[in-house]
Design a protein around this motif. Sequence first.
Motif, short mmCIF file in Angstrom:
data_model
loop_
_atom_site.label_atom_id
_atom_site.label_comp_id
_atom_site.label_asym_id
_atom_site.label_seq_id
_atom_site.Cartn_x
_atom_site.Cartn_y
_atom_site.Cartn_z
N MET A 32 0.85 -1.20 0.00
CA MET A 32 0.00 0.00 0.00
C MET A 32 0.88 1.24 0.00
N GLU A 33 1.92 1.20 0.84
CA GLU A 33 2.84 2.34 0.91
C GLU A 33 3.48 2.55 -0.46
N ARG A 34 3.85 1.44 -1.07
CA ARG A 34 4.50 1.53 -2.38
C ARG A 34 3.57 2.20 -3.38
N VAL A 35 2.31 1.74 -3.39
CA VAL A 35 1.32 2.31 -4.30
C VAL A 35 1.16 3.81 -4.01
N MET A 36 1.01 4.14 -2.73
CA MET A 36 0.80 5.55 -2.36
C MET A 36 2.00 6.40 -2.77
N ARG A 37 3.17 5.80 -2.63
CA ARG A 37 4.39 6.53 -3.00
C ARG A 37 4.38 6.80 -4.51
N ILE A 38 3.99 5.78 -5.28
CA ILE A 38 3.98 5.92 -6.73
C ILE A 38 2.98 6.99 -7.16
N VAL A 39 1.77 6.95 -6.57
CA VAL A 39 0.72 7.86 -7.06
C VAL A 39 0.97 9.30 -6.64
N SER A 40 1.81 9.51 -5.64
CA SER A 40 2.09 10.89 -5.23
C SER A 40 3.20 11.51 -6.06
N GLU A 41 3.85 10.67 -6.87
CA GLU A 41 4.98 11.18 -7.66
C GLU A 41 4.52 11.99 -8.86
N SER A 42 3.31 11.72 -9.37
CA SER A 42 2.82 12.44 -10.56
C SER A 42 1.39 12.88 -10.37
N ALA A 43 1.01 13.89 -11.16
CA ALA A 43 -0.37 14.41 -11.07
C ALA A 43 -1.38 13.34 -11.48
N VAL A 44 -1.06 12.64 -12.59
CA VAL A 44 -1.96 11.59 -13.06
C VAL A 44 -1.18 10.30 -13.20
N GLY A 121 -18.32 16.79 -16.11
CA GLY A 121 -17.45 17.96 -16.04
C GLY A 121 -16.47 17.97 -14.88
N SER A 122 -16.58 17.03 -13.94
CA SER A 122 -15.72 17.08 -12.76
C SER A 122 -14.30 16.61 -13.05
N LEU A 123 -14.08 15.89 -14.14
CA LEU A 123 -12.72 15.42 -14.45
C LEU A 123 -11.81 16.61 -14.73
N VAL A 124 -12.33 17.55 -15.56
CA VAL A 124 -11.53 18.74 -15.89
C VAL A 124 -11.17 19.50 -14.62
N GLN A 125 -12.14 19.60 -13.69
CA GLN A 125 -11.88 20.26 -12.40
C GLN A 125 -10.74 19.58 -11.65
N LEU A 126 -10.83 18.26 -11.53
CA LEU A 126 -9.81 17.49 -10.81
C LEU A 126 -8.44 17.70 -11.43
N LEU A 127 -8.39 17.67 -12.77
CA LEU A 127 -7.11 17.80 -13.46
C LEU A 127 -6.51 19.18 -13.24
N LYS A 128 -7.38 20.19 -13.24
CA LYS A 128 -6.89 21.55 -13.01
C LYS A 128 -6.33 21.68 -11.60
N GLN A 129 -7.08 21.10 -10.64
CA GLN A 129 -6.64 21.16 -9.24
C GLN A 129 -5.29 20.48 -9.06
N ALA A 130 -5.09 19.36 -9.80
CA ALA A 130 -3.84 18.62 -9.65
C ALA A 130 -2.73 19.23 -10.48
N GLY A 131 -3.08 20.25 -11.26
CA GLY A 131 -2.05 20.91 -12.05
C GLY A 131 -1.70 20.18 -13.32
N ALA A 132 -2.55 19.25 -13.75
CA ALA A 132 -2.27 18.49 -14.97
C ALA A 132 -2.86 19.18 -16.21
N LEU A 133 -3.74 20.15 -15.97
CA LEU A 133 -4.41 20.81 -17.09
C LEU A 133 -4.46 22.31 -16.82
N TRP A 134 -4.10 23.10 -17.81
CA TRP A 134 -4.20 24.55 -17.67
C TRP A 134 -5.04 25.10 -18.78
N LEU A 135 -6.12 25.80 -18.51
CA LEU A 135 -6.93 26.44 -19.55
C LEU A 135 -7.76 27.55 -18.96
#
Lengths: 135, 356
Positions: A32-44, A121-135
């Motif tokens: 679980m720690e490994r997974v959490m470590r991996i997912v925190s390394e990138s926005a998506v 429409g919530s995917l675009v919101q999530l991506l913007k919040q995570a900094g993966a999308l700028w528009l």
Amino acid sequence: MSQEKLMHYQVDPWNCYMMRVRRRRMEEEDEMERVMRIVSESAVVIFSSSSCCMCHAMKSLFCGMGVNTMVHELDQDSKGKQMEKTLMRLLATNSTTLPVVFIGGKLVGSMDTLLAFHVNGSLVQLLKQAGALWL
Amino acid sequence: MDIYEPFQQVSMWGDSFKVEGGLNSIASPMLLVNTSMENKSEFIPHEPRDSSGADQETTNKDDSKVLRRLAQNREAARKSRLRKKAYVQQLETSRLKLMQLEIEIGRARKQGMYTGNALDTSFMGSSETINPGVVAFEIEYGNWVEEQHRWNEELRNAFQTNASEVQLHLVVQSVLNHYSDLFRMKADAAKADVLYLISGVWKTSLERLFLWIGGSRPSQLLNLILPQLEPLTDQQIASINKLRLSSQQAEDALSQGLDKLQQSLVQDMAVDPLTAANHGFQMAIALEKFEGLEGFVSQADHLRQQTLIHMSRILSTHQAARGLLALGEYFHRLRTLCSLWTSRPCDSIMSPKITP
């Protein structure tokens, strides 16, 4: 001396069992720690399999939106099987669920959850919040 | 010579009477007997010129045998002619029946298009086993289409009678539930036979022109009903544009995933012809891919349903009702156009075009 050995033998099974349970819990936590470590390394982060076609569809979706993703091919990872089991536990399901996507370190889910988020429409919101999308 | 002739004729008459007694022949053979005997009498006198009385007797016996054989032959010929006549009459009636059946099939096919489709195409290569899941779907879908027609009427009625907001909302919800029923039916059919569902044979041939993963493209339907929803607020327009974009992106992604599945299936089939050993193994791998197909159909239907639900949230009740009516009417017109096309006169196809 033989009697001591006998007593030792009688106590051991319970200890063995407890030790096995503890070891498995530790392993699960490690995974679980490994997974959490991996997912925190990138926005998506997408957990995928190179031969799975729905995984390809998910990668194409993010690509089409202009979003960079970190893809983890579990069939090419030595600990892939355990990670897949961890993901199944996270999603509370018994069937193989690849692809699984995390955005901003948080679990989003499988393809159907992703599509539902995209349509409302919530995917675009999530991506913007995570900094993966700028528009 | 003169002495024998009349004697011959008398004995022949006697024989002819015997013939009549022996067989239940009608008048005409009798006349034939007489004429043939008259012909024969021309020849016979030449023989007995040199013969004795004993020879005359055997000649009489021969004659009677000849007569009997000829009569039997005639009878057989007559029976044969009667049999032939009966057979030809049977053929004529069968031909008429066939023409009648063909007309009836044409008529039935026009009216019951959705029920005939799977049966039409299933003979082309699949085995004789009938899939109960498929048959059940065919029947259920037929009922669903009829009910869609009824809901269209219900919506039109609500507009004409200026129904209240509450009533309109009820109808809108019912129609949305009706579409949910369709997606549930399709999911069951996909479990029974995903190839059947994804190929769209259960739809009319015109609807199949617009087929995308076992159904319609959500973005295409959005564009279709948009003109019927005006006037729209700016916020609604913005939301609808975002929805259309999201839908298009999702459709592209699923299409690409499905393409990859197709490619991998082709690769599975393209075995090295020299090594036939792994044939069964390749087949097993390919069969697993069909589960992947089910996944794509499921996601496509999921996309369709989510688009419908989100649209109904963006729009007011009145607008949603208009949109659903436009959608139902569109499908109804597609089916009507398709049945017009299939019932066009066959003369235009069958008659050869004579070019000057």
